[in-house]
Design an enzyme around this catalytic site. Sequence first.
Site, PDB file in Angstrom:
ATOM      1  N   SER A   7       0.835  -1.196   0.000  1.00 43.22           N
ATOM      2  CA  SER A   7       0.000   0.000   0.000  1.00 43.22           C
ATOM      3  C   SER A   7       0.868   1.244   0.000  1.00 43.22           C
ATOM      4  CB  SER A   7      -0.912   0.019   1.230  1.00 43.22           C
ATOM      5  OG  SER A   7      -1.559   1.268   1.337  1.00 43.22           O
ATOM      6  N   HIS A  32      -1.200  -1.222  -4.158  1.00 45.55           N
ATOM      7  CA  HIS A  32      -2.486  -0.986  -3.502  1.00 45.55           C
ATOM      8  C   HIS A  32      -2.642   0.503  -3.252  1.00 45.55           C
ATOM      9  CE1 HIS A  32      -6.031  -2.462  -1.399  1.00 45.55           C
ATOM     10  NE2 HIS A  32      -5.783  -1.581  -0.435  1.00 45.55           N
ATOM     11  N   ASP A  34      -5.116   3.245  -1.655  1.00 45.72           N
ATOM     12  CA  ASP A  34      -6.240   3.470  -0.736  1.00 45.72           C
ATOM     13  C   ASP A  34      -6.804   4.874  -0.888  1.00 45.72           C
ATOM     14  OD1 ASP A  34      -6.469   1.016   0.824  1.00 45.72           O
ATOM     15  OD2 ASP A  34      -4.463   1.488   1.553  1.00 45.72           O
ATOM     16  N   MET A  36      -9.637   7.441   0.679  1.00 46.30           N
ATOM     17  CA  MET A  36     -10.519   7.688   1.830  1.00 46.30           C
ATOM     18  C   MET A  36     -11.084   9.094   1.733  1.00 46.30           C
ATOM     19  SD  MET A  36      -8.247   6.093   4.920  1.00 46.30           S
ATOM     20  CE  MET A  36      -6.617   5.570   4.414  1.00 46.30           C
ATOM     21  N   HIS A  65      -8.635   0.794  -3.878  1.00 45.11           N
ATOM     22  CA  HIS A  65      -9.576   0.431  -2.811  1.00 45.11           C
ATOM     23  C   HIS A  65     -10.336   1.691  -2.414  1.00 45.11           C
ATOM     24  CE1 HIS A  65      -9.988  -1.029   1.662  1.00 45.11           C
ATOM     25  NE2 HIS A  65     -11.158  -0.968   1.043  1.00 45.11           N
ATOM     26  N   MET A  67     -12.557   3.527  -0.230  1.00 45.72           N
ATOM     27  CA  MET A  67     -13.189   3.642   1.081  1.00 45.72           C
ATOM     28  C   MET A  67     -13.925   4.971   1.110  1.00 45.72           C
ATOM     29  SD  MET A  67     -10.236   2.050   3.563  1.00 45.72           S
ATOM     30  CE  MET A  67      -8.833   2.543   2.559  1.00 45.72           C
ATOM     31  N   MET A 138     -11.319  -6.948   5.148  1.00 46.84           N
ATOM     32  CA  MET A 138     -10.533  -6.074   6.013  1.00 46.84           C
ATOM     33  C   MET A 138     -10.220  -6.803   7.320  1.00 46.84           C
ATOM     34  SD  MET A 138     -10.009  -3.337   4.311  1.00 46.84           S
ATOM     35  CE  MET A 138      -9.233  -2.414   5.650  1.00 46.84           C
ATOM     36  N   ASP A 176      -6.404  -7.141   4.000  1.00 44.07           N
ATOM     37  CA  ASP A 176      -5.769  -5.840   4.196  1.00 44.07           C
ATOM     38  C   ASP A 176      -5.814  -5.493   5.664  1.00 44.07           C
ATOM     39  OD1 ASP A 176      -4.917  -3.214   4.177  1.00 44.07           O
ATOM     40  OD2 ASP A 176      -6.387  -2.507   2.720  1.00 44.07           O
ATOM     41  N   GLY A 177      -4.612  -5.388   6.267  1.00 43.36           N
ATOM     42  CA  GLY A 177      -4.532  -4.933   7.646  1.00 43.36           C
ATOM     43  C   GLY A 177      -3.682  -5.819   8.527  1.00 43.36           C
ATOM     44  N   GLY A 178      -2.583  -5.260   9.036  1.00 42.62           N
ATOM     45  CA  GLY A 178      -1.755  -5.986   9.988  1.00 42.62           C
ATOM     46  C   GLY A 178      -0.997  -7.155   9.403  1.00 42.62           C
ATOM     47  N   SER A 199       3.598  -0.608   5.973  1.00 41.83           N
ATOM     48  CA  SER A 199       4.898  -0.281   6.554  1.00 41.83           C
ATOM     49  C   SER A 199       5.817  -1.490   6.641  1.00 41.83           C
ATOM     50  CB  SER A 199       4.720   0.342   7.937  1.00 41.83           C
ATOM     51  OG  SER A 199       3.996  -0.527   8.786  1.00 41.83           O
TER      52      SER A 199
END
Length: 217
Positions: A7, A32, A34, A36, A65, A67, A138, A176-178, A199
């Site tokens: 991302s 990716h 994002d 928002m 994506h 959002m 998610m 997506d996430g963590g 990250s």
Amino acid sequence: MLKIAPSILAADFDRLGEEVEDIRRCGADLVHFDVMDGLFVPNISIGVPVLKSLRRETVMPIDVHLMIDRPVRFAKTFCASGADHVTVHVEADTVEANLEAIKQIHEMGKTAGISLKPGTPATAAEPFLKLCDMILVMTVEPGFGGQSFMEDMLPKITALRQRLDEINPACDIEVDGGINPETAMLARRAGANVLVTGSYVFSSPDRAAAIASLRGL
């Protein structure tokens, strides 16, 4: 086929083109992207101008994506601005409007997906499963990076994979996430084959090794 989608929210925007070229050389499969709007999620990120700029800088597929509230309003715009794939959220509009968004994305020659927030059950995706090219689960609450992977989303991934194998086996499942090597392994075992990471890759001193570790190598 397992795909890694870093991302760009975690990239250095002063040198975004270089950052994306670097992850391409290091083995990433997708970028990716994002979006928002501060309404659907409590944060604001990037949009069409950045997408157009990024499209000029990379040959990598761009995975957008959305959002955003009522994404059907902008589905064609993001397709025309350089997206290769566009995902909209189940929760962002009515079933009918989201089906129209998916139709428009396909008419623009792009692939389309639907996304589920953590609190949304797998069954909410049912009206879209035959039509989608990817389902995004998610594994954190959308809106901010740096959150921990929610392991209680794993049964949702498995349920969706089993249902897709019945009616649309070519459809990918993205998470997506963590995502890190440990959670990537859990997601892969549950049935996901597209892993979004921020990250963990962009902050790594060895991005090629970081991407390889997400593949279990």
